[in-house]
Write a protein that holds these residues in place. Structure first.
Motif, mmCIF file in Angstrom:
data_model
loop_
_atom_site.group_PDB
_atom_site.id
_atom_site.type_symbol
_atom_site.label_atom_id
_atom_site.label_comp_id
_atom_site.label_asym_id
_atom_site.label_seq_id
_atom_site.Cartn_x
_atom_site.Cartn_y
_atom_site.Cartn_z
ATOM 1 N N PRO A 1 -7.157 41.068 -36.816
ATOM 2 C CA PRO A 1 -8.449 40.537 -37.302
ATOM 3 C C PRO A 1 -9.441 40.399 -36.155
ATOM 4 N N GLU A 2 -10.679 40.781 -36.402
ATOM 5 C CA GLU A 2 -11.702 40.727 -35.360
ATOM 6 C C GLU A 2 -12.392 39.367 -35.290
ATOM 7 N N ASP A 3 -12.181 38.529 -36.322
ATOM 8 C CA ASP A 3 -12.917 37.268 -36.378
ATOM 9 C C ASP A 3 -12.095 36.070 -35.892
ATOM 10 N N ILE A 4 -10.868 36.305 -35.414
ATOM 11 C CA ILE A 4 -10.012 35.224 -34.927
ATOM 12 C C ILE A 4 -9.429 35.636 -33.574
ATOM 13 N N PRO A 5 -9.459 34.767 -32.567
ATOM 14 C CA PRO A 5 -8.814 35.084 -31.287
ATOM 15 C C PRO A 5 -7.341 35.431 -31.514
ATOM 16 N N PHE A 6 -6.903 36.529 -30.937
ATOM 17 C CA PHE A 6 -5.563 37.059 -31.193
ATOM 18 C C PHE A 6 -4.917 37.434 -29.873
ATOM 19 N N VAL A 7 -3.716 36.911 -29.625
ATOM 20 C CA VAL A 7 -2.958 37.224 -28.410
ATOM 21 C C VAL A 7 -1.577 37.699 -28.827
ATOM 22 N N THR A 8 -1.117 38.793 -28.255
ATOM 23 C CA THR A 8 0.203 39.299 -28.590
ATOM 24 C C THR A 8 1.188 39.035 -27.455
ATOM 25 N N ILE A 9 2.450 38.978 -27.816
ATOM 26 C CA ILE A 9 3.528 38.854 -26.843
ATOM 27 C C ILE A 9 4.300 40.161 -26.848
ATOM 28 N N ASP A 10 4.405 40.790 -25.685
ATOM 29 C CA ASP A 10 5.256 41.977 -25.482
ATOM 30 C C ASP A 10 4.731 43.272 -26.085
ATOM 31 N N ARG A 11 3.559 43.245 -26.732
ATOM 32 C CA ARG A 11 3.120 44.471 -27.392
ATOM 33 C C ARG A 11 1.639 44.718 -27.149
ATOM 34 N N PHE A 12 1.324 45.891 -26.612
ATOM 35 C CA PHE A 12 -0.067 46.259 -26.316
ATOM 36 C C PHE A 12 -0.675 46.968 -27.525
ATOM 37 N N PHE A 13 -1.812 46.458 -27.993
ATOM 38 C CA PHE A 13 -2.536 47.080 -29.095
ATOM 39 C C PHE A 13 -3.749 47.848 -28.597
ATOM 40 N N SER A 14 -4.597 47.151 -27.832
ATOM 41 C CA SER A 14 -5.811 47.772 -27.306
ATOM 42 C C SER A 14 -6.322 46.909 -26.163
ATOM 43 N N VAL A 15 -7.299 47.413 -25.427
ATOM 44 C CA VAL A 15 -7.838 46.652 -24.300
ATOM 45 C C VAL A 15 -8.573 45.404 -24.758
ATOM 46 N N SER A 16 -8.896 45.319 -26.043
ATOM 47 C CA SER A 16 -9.620 44.146 -26.553
ATOM 48 C C SER A 16 -8.682 43.068 -27.094
ATOM 49 N N VAL A 17 -7.376 43.349 -27.101
ATOM 50 C CA VAL A 17 -6.389 42.384 -27.587
ATOM 51 C C VAL A 17 -5.437 42.038 -26.443
ATOM 52 N N PRO A 18 -5.575 40.863 -25.849
ATOM 53 C CA PRO A 18 -4.731 40.508 -24.702
ATOM 54 C C PRO A 18 -3.238 40.478 -25.062
ATOM 55 N N CYS A 19 -2.439 41.017 -24.160
ATOM 56 C CA CYS A 19 -0.989 41.017 -24.323
ATOM 57 C C CYS A 19 -0.376 40.243 -23.162
ATOM 58 N N VAL A 20 0.536 39.332 -23.467
ATOM 59 C CA VAL A 20 1.241 38.565 -22.446
ATOM 60 C C VAL A 20 2.703 39.011 -22.446
ATOM 61 N N ALA A 21 3.222 39.340 -21.274
ATOM 62 C CA ALA A 21 4.598 39.827 -21.196
ATOM 63 C C ALA A 21 5.180 39.548 -19.826
ATOM 64 N N ALA A 22 6.504 39.525 -19.778
ATOM 65 C CA ALA A 22 7.196 39.487 -18.495
ATOM 66 C C ALA A 22 7.162 40.892 -17.896
ATOM 67 N N ASP A 23 7.474 40.993 -16.619
ATOM 68 C CA ASP A 23 7.511 42.286 -15.934
ATOM 69 C C ASP A 23 8.804 43.001 -16.317
#
Length: 334
Positions: A136-158
């Motif tokens: 959704p573009e109208d709600i802040p969205f953060v993913t864990i371990d999975r990259f969607f696009s440069v506009s959706v931050p992804c947090v992951a371990a190395d």
């Protein structure tokens, strides 16, 4: 004094505390107010049992102070630990978590996103597996371990670094032929890099290796068949195994023991995640430890950021190795 009938109101709190109605409003809405006045209001609220209508506040401020967390389940100890720390980080910021269990169901992931949008949550943190997930573009969205696009931050371990570290540790501990075993999603996501890191280190070290990687849904018996095929007169072709998760590593160790192989004397095993027995005791196996608390803090800080567009597309956090009794360097030390 409060009214004798009905629920106490904000005006009742103001009279009880001896302050202006506006002061009470600022306190219950989390706005700036002098500490003396705040204390008076909070004590009056406690005496009267005043219940603030948070849904009314949400309508006025367009904020619910609630973050949705979409995660497969809490049966997996790593997921449970992640939920624990994300909830703690949200509580530090006076936010609440709306917990949504997907059970790896792709349709359920989509349904949850629609549901939380309708419930006006302030953001979504998600660990998802749907290849067609629409962010959704109208709600802040953060993913864990999975990259969607440069506009959706992804947090992951190395994950790449973790795989690299595991291979080098096995070599350091005397292993001369190793294998990587994994079962996981066919999606291209951060955990897939564990294999690449392992292979990179093996090639760099000239360490012979094999890879057994299965997709979700494959039977565990495939690993048993693989190990049995590499077992000759009670000796396994590999003296070191790096396994994609600690849970899978534990199951692999049971297979090795069934065939009379000793861990770590005959075969050394390293897992990935950093799972501890009963949540806080020794590590279940020697492992590459994910920084779960730091992952949780990064997820929460990012989803609550007012400038999400300035956040890096990938926040990669360092891992470390910890012995857990399945390698020849002893039990866990931290």
């Amino acid at each position: 004094m409060a009214r004798e009938t009905g629920s106490p109101t904000m005006a009742d709190v103001a009279r009880e505390a001896g302050v202006a109605l506006g002061t009470v409003s600022r306190v219950v809405n989390g706005q700036q107010v002098g500490e003396e006045f705040r204390k008076k209001v909070e004590e009056a609220i406690g005496r009267l049992g005043y219940q603030y209508n948070s849904s009314g506040r949400a309508l006025r401020t367009d904020r619910t102070n609630t973050i949705a967390l979409i995660i497969p389940n809490t049966i997996n100890p790593y997921f449970a630990l992640l939920v624990h720390h994300i909830n703690l980080e949200l509580e530090k910021r006076d936010k609440k978590v709306l917990l949504c269990f997907s059970e790896y169901d792709r349709n359920r992931e989509l349904e949850y996103i629609q549901m939380v949008r309708q419930n006006r949550v302030d953001g979504i943190i998600a660990l998802t597996y749907n290849p067609n997930l629409i962010i959704p573009e109208d709600i802040p969205f953060v993913t864990i371990d999975r990259f969607f696009s440069v506009s959706v931050p992804c947090v992951a371990a190395d994950n790449f670094g973790g795989g690299y570290l595991a291979a080098r540790k096995l070599a350091e501990l005397g292993c001369r032929r190793v294998a990587f075993l994994r079962i996981g999603s066919a999606l291209t996501h951060e955990p897939s890099k564990r294999k690449e890191g392992f292979i990179s280190a093996c090639v760099e070290l000239g360490l012979p290796f094999e890879v057994m990687a299965l997709e979700d849904g494959a039977p565990f018996s495939a690993f048993e068949d693989f190990l049995t095929a590499h077992l000759h007169q009670g000796v396994l072709d590999f003296d070191g195994l790096f396994v994609g998760t600690d849970m899978l590593a534990w199951r692999i160790i049971q297979v090795l023991k069934k065939h009379g192989l000793r861990v770590p004397e005959d075969v050394q095993v390293i897992g990935f995640d950093g799972i501890r027995m009963f949540g806080e005791l020794d590590y279940v196996v020697s492992t590459i430890v994910q920084p779960v608390q730091e992952i949780a803090e990064a997820c929460v800080s990012t989803v609550l950021s007012r400038h999400l567009s300035n956040v890096p597309s990938l926040i990669c956090l360092p891992v470390h190795y910890a012995p857990g009794g399945t390698t020849r360097d002893g039990n866990s030390a931290d």
